[in-house]
Design a protein around this motif. Sequence first.
Motif, PDB file in Angstrom:
ATOM      1  N   ARG A 142       0.817  -1.218   0.000  1.00  0.00           N
ATOM      2  CA  ARG A 142       0.000   0.000   0.000  1.00  0.00           C
ATOM      3  C   ARG A 142       0.846   1.261   0.000  1.00  0.00           C
ATOM      4  N   TYR A 143       1.937   1.265   0.786  1.00  0.00           N
ATOM      5  CA  TYR A 143       2.733   2.474   0.928  1.00  0.00           C
ATOM      6  C   TYR A 143       4.035   2.420   0.130  1.00  0.00           C
ATOM      7  N   ARG A 144       4.184   1.372  -0.674  1.00  0.00           N
ATOM      8  CA  ARG A 144       5.337   1.239  -1.564  1.00  0.00           C
ATOM      9  C   ARG A 144       6.661   1.313  -0.797  1.00  0.00           C
ATOM     10  N   VAL A 145       6.731   0.488   0.207  1.00  0.00           N
ATOM     11  CA  VAL A 145       7.936   0.384   1.027  1.00  0.00           C
ATOM     12  C   VAL A 145       8.456  -1.046   0.899  1.00  0.00           C
ATOM     13  N   ALA A 146       9.775  -1.202   0.814  1.00  0.00           N
ATOM     14  CA  ALA A 146      10.367  -2.537   0.692  1.00  0.00           C
ATOM     15  C   ALA A 146      10.035  -3.375   1.926  1.00  0.00           C
ATOM     16  N   SER A 147       9.580  -4.610   1.672  1.00  0.00           N
ATOM     17  CA  SER A 147       9.210  -5.499   2.773  1.00  0.00           C
ATOM     18  C   SER A 147      10.404  -5.796   3.676  1.00  0.00           C
ATOM     19  N   ALA A 148      11.582  -6.000   3.079  1.00  0.00           N
ATOM     20  CA  ALA A 148      12.776  -6.281   3.875  1.00  0.00           C
ATOM     21  C   ALA A 148      13.147  -5.102   4.773  1.00  0.00           C
ATOM     22  N   ALA A 149      12.895  -3.882   4.312  1.00  0.00           N
ATOM     23  CA  ALA A 149      13.204  -2.707   5.126  1.00  0.00           C
ATOM     24  C   ALA A 149      12.216  -2.550   6.274  1.00  0.00           C
ATOM     25  N   LEU A 150      11.002  -3.055   6.109  1.00  0.00           N
ATOM     26  CA  LEU A 150       9.998  -2.958   7.165  1.00  0.00           C
ATOM     27  C   LEU A 150      10.192  -3.996   8.266  1.00  0.00           C
ATOM     28  N   THR A 151      10.870  -5.090   7.964  1.00  0.00           N
ATOM     29  CA  THR A 151      10.959  -6.199   8.920  1.00  0.00           C
ATOM     30  C   THR A 151      11.582  -5.787  10.250  1.00  0.00           C
ATOM     31  N   PRO A 152      12.746  -5.130  10.314  1.00  0.00           N
ATOM     32  CA  PRO A 152      13.285  -4.728  11.629  1.00  0.00           C
ATOM     33  C   PRO A 152      12.330  -3.825  12.401  1.00  0.00           C
ATOM     34  N   LEU A 153      11.640  -2.937  11.691  1.00  0.00           N
ATOM     35  CA  LEU A 153      10.669  -2.061  12.345  1.00  0.00           C
ATOM     36  C   LEU A 153       9.532  -2.874  12.953  1.00  0.00           C
ATOM     37  N   PHE A 154       8.996  -3.834  12.200  1.00  0.00           N
ATOM     38  CA  PHE A 154       7.873  -4.634  12.699  1.00  0.00           C
ATOM     39  C   PHE A 154       8.303  -5.569  13.825  1.00  0.00           C
ATOM     40  N   LEU A 155       9.555  -6.007  13.808  1.00  0.00           N
ATOM     41  CA  LEU A 155      10.055  -6.805  14.919  1.00  0.00           C
ATOM     42  C   LEU A 155      10.017  -5.996  16.223  1.00  0.00           C
ATOM     43  N   THR A 156      10.527  -4.784  16.184  1.00  0.00           N
ATOM     44  CA  THR A 156      10.498  -3.913  17.363  1.00  0.00           C
ATOM     45  C   THR A 156       9.072  -3.568  17.748  1.00  0.00           C
ATOM     46  N   LEU A 157       8.252  -3.256  16.761  1.00  0.00           N
ATOM     47  CA  LEU A 157       6.862  -2.857  17.004  1.00  0.00           C
ATOM     48  C   LEU A 157       6.077  -3.968  17.704  1.00  0.00           C
ATOM     49  N   GLU A 158       6.189  -5.197  17.197  1.00  0.00           N
ATOM     50  CA  GLU A 158       5.423  -6.297  17.779  1.00  0.00           C
ATOM     51  C   GLU A 158       5.890  -6.604  19.196  1.00  0.00           C
ATOM     52  N   GLN A 159       7.188  -6.621  19.411  1.00  0.00           N
ATOM     53  CA  GLN A 159       7.718  -6.932  20.734  1.00  0.00           C
ATOM     54  C   GLN A 159       7.316  -5.866  21.753  1.00  0.00           C
ATOM     55  N   GLU A 160       7.532  -4.620  21.427  1.00  0.00           N
ATOM     56  CA  GLU A 160       7.237  -3.538  22.369  1.00  0.00           C
ATOM     57  C   GLU A 160       5.749  -3.433  22.658  1.00  0.00           C
ATOM     58  N   ALA A 161       4.903  -3.576  21.633  1.00  0.00           N
ATOM     59  CA  ALA A 161       3.457  -3.469  21.843  1.00  0.00           C
ATOM     60  C   ALA A 161       2.962  -4.578  22.764  1.00  0.00           C
ATOM     61  N   ARG A 162       3.377  -5.812  22.522  1.00  0.00           N
ATOM     62  CA  ARG A 162       2.910  -6.920  23.372  1.00  0.00           C
ATOM     63  C   ARG A 162       3.461  -6.790  24.785  1.00  0.00           C
ATOM     64  N   ARG A 163       4.655  -6.304  24.922  1.00  0.00           N
ATOM     65  CA  ARG A 163       5.248  -6.158  26.249  1.00  0.00           C
ATOM     66  C   ARG A 163       4.493  -5.133  27.087  1.00  0.00           C
ATOM     67  N   ARG A 164       3.919  -4.135  26.429  1.00  0.00           N
ATOM     68  CA  ARG A 164       3.217  -3.072  27.143  1.00  0.00           C
ATOM     69  C   ARG A 164       1.697  -3.243  27.094  1.00  0.00           C
ATOM     70  N   GLY A 165       1.234  -4.384  26.627  1.00  0.00           N
ATOM     71  CA  GLY A 165      -0.196  -4.668  26.687  1.00  0.00           C
ATOM     72  C   GLY A 165      -1.016  -4.038  25.578  1.00  0.00           C
ATOM     73  N   LEU A 166      -0.392  -3.704  24.459  1.00  0.00           N
ATOM     74  CA  LEU A 166      -1.113  -3.127  23.324  1.00  0.00           C
ATOM     75  C   LEU A 166      -1.187  -4.125  22.176  1.00  0.00           C
ATOM     76  N   ASP A 167      -2.240  -3.984  21.375  1.00  0.00           N
ATOM     77  CA  ASP A 167      -2.368  -4.794  20.164  1.00  0.00           C
ATOM     78  C   ASP A 167      -1.425  -4.206  19.106  1.00  0.00           C
ATOM     79  N   PRO A 168      -0.545  -5.014  18.509  1.00  0.00           N
ATOM     80  CA  PRO A 168       0.361  -4.468  17.494  1.00  0.00           C
ATOM     81  C   PRO A 168      -0.354  -3.821  16.319  1.00  0.00           C
ATOM     82  N   THR A 169      -1.534  -4.329  15.958  1.00  0.00           N
ATOM     83  CA  THR A 169      -2.258  -3.709  14.837  1.00  0.00           C
ATOM     84  C   THR A 169      -2.706  -2.289  15.190  1.00  0.00           C
ATOM     85  N   LEU A 170      -2.917  -2.007  16.482  1.00  0.00           N
ATOM     86  CA  LEU A 170      -3.270  -0.646  16.881  1.00  0.00           C
ATOM     87  C   LEU A 170      -2.105   0.300  16.602  1.00  0.00           C
ATOM     88  N   VAL A 171      -0.891  -0.132  16.894  1.00  0.00           N
ATOM     89  CA  VAL A 171       0.284   0.711  16.650  1.00  0.00           C
ATOM     90  C   VAL A 171       0.470   0.926  15.152  1.00  0.00           C
TER      91      VAL A 171
END
Length: 280
Positions: A142-171
């Motif tokens: 949708r946003y024309r961003v390389a999937s490989a470039a998004l992976t490190p971001l999504f790794l941090t996003l999923e870990q931090e969101a779950r650790r703090r009690g948030l749904d990753p899709t909300l972030v």
Amino acid sequence: MTEDRRYDKEVEIATGRTAVPGRVAATVLLALACCTGLLGLFVVSGPGEAAMAPAATALLPLPEDDGDDDIDAAAEVSQPVVSETAAPAPVSAPAEKRVASSSVPREPAKVAKAPGDSVQAHLGIQALSPEMRRVRDHVARRYRVASAALTPLFLTLEQEARRRGLDPTLVVAVIAIESEFNPFAESPDGAQGLMQVVPKWHVQRIHARLKRKAPEDALFDPQLNVSVGIEVLAEAKQRYGSTEKALQAFAGALDDPEQRYARRVLAMKRSLEQIARRQG
């Protein structure tokens, strides 16, 4: 013997005529001995043995019969004849070993993963969950961003969101509304990066992560920005008790009775949840 014959015999001996036959015989014997020696050498050398005439071989001395001919013949028959020029046949493995090697199970082929899925983040995640991989791929398209470039971001996003009690899709929904996944976005009010965090309001949070004085452009780092933004959103939810009020506080719009910002983010979240649950 008469006197005349004795006289004749003495004359012959004196004149040496009786030596002639002896010399002839000695010469003949010497010639025969030479021929015999030459024929013997010829026979020992190999190729001439089969072509030798019977008359010549008859002159050679026959070997004495020692009674071992039958034993020698049997030994020669029992030994295989190997050609000097023929290559030796390859030695095959024993039957039991070949069967054992064929029965060893092969290692199953490894399934190729998307680029970056096996990257180990410093926070402990080894791979994205299947749901977040689908969300990541949707964002990349949708946003024309390389999937490989998004992976490190999504790794941090999923870990931090779950650790703090948030749904990753909300972030992910907040990022889509705030910056449309532009890590260098900046608002007129000075909000920066993916989640539009204002540096002057969160200096201590930034310093705590960098362990040094933060540069002015620190929040343009995608992972740092998301880490700080998730902490701010989680504290707002803990303070106000609901996701809607937490989102309004995050946007600085608590005085909006219609909660328009929260409705936009939650609508995006519902769309992302459908994508995350999609199979195939």
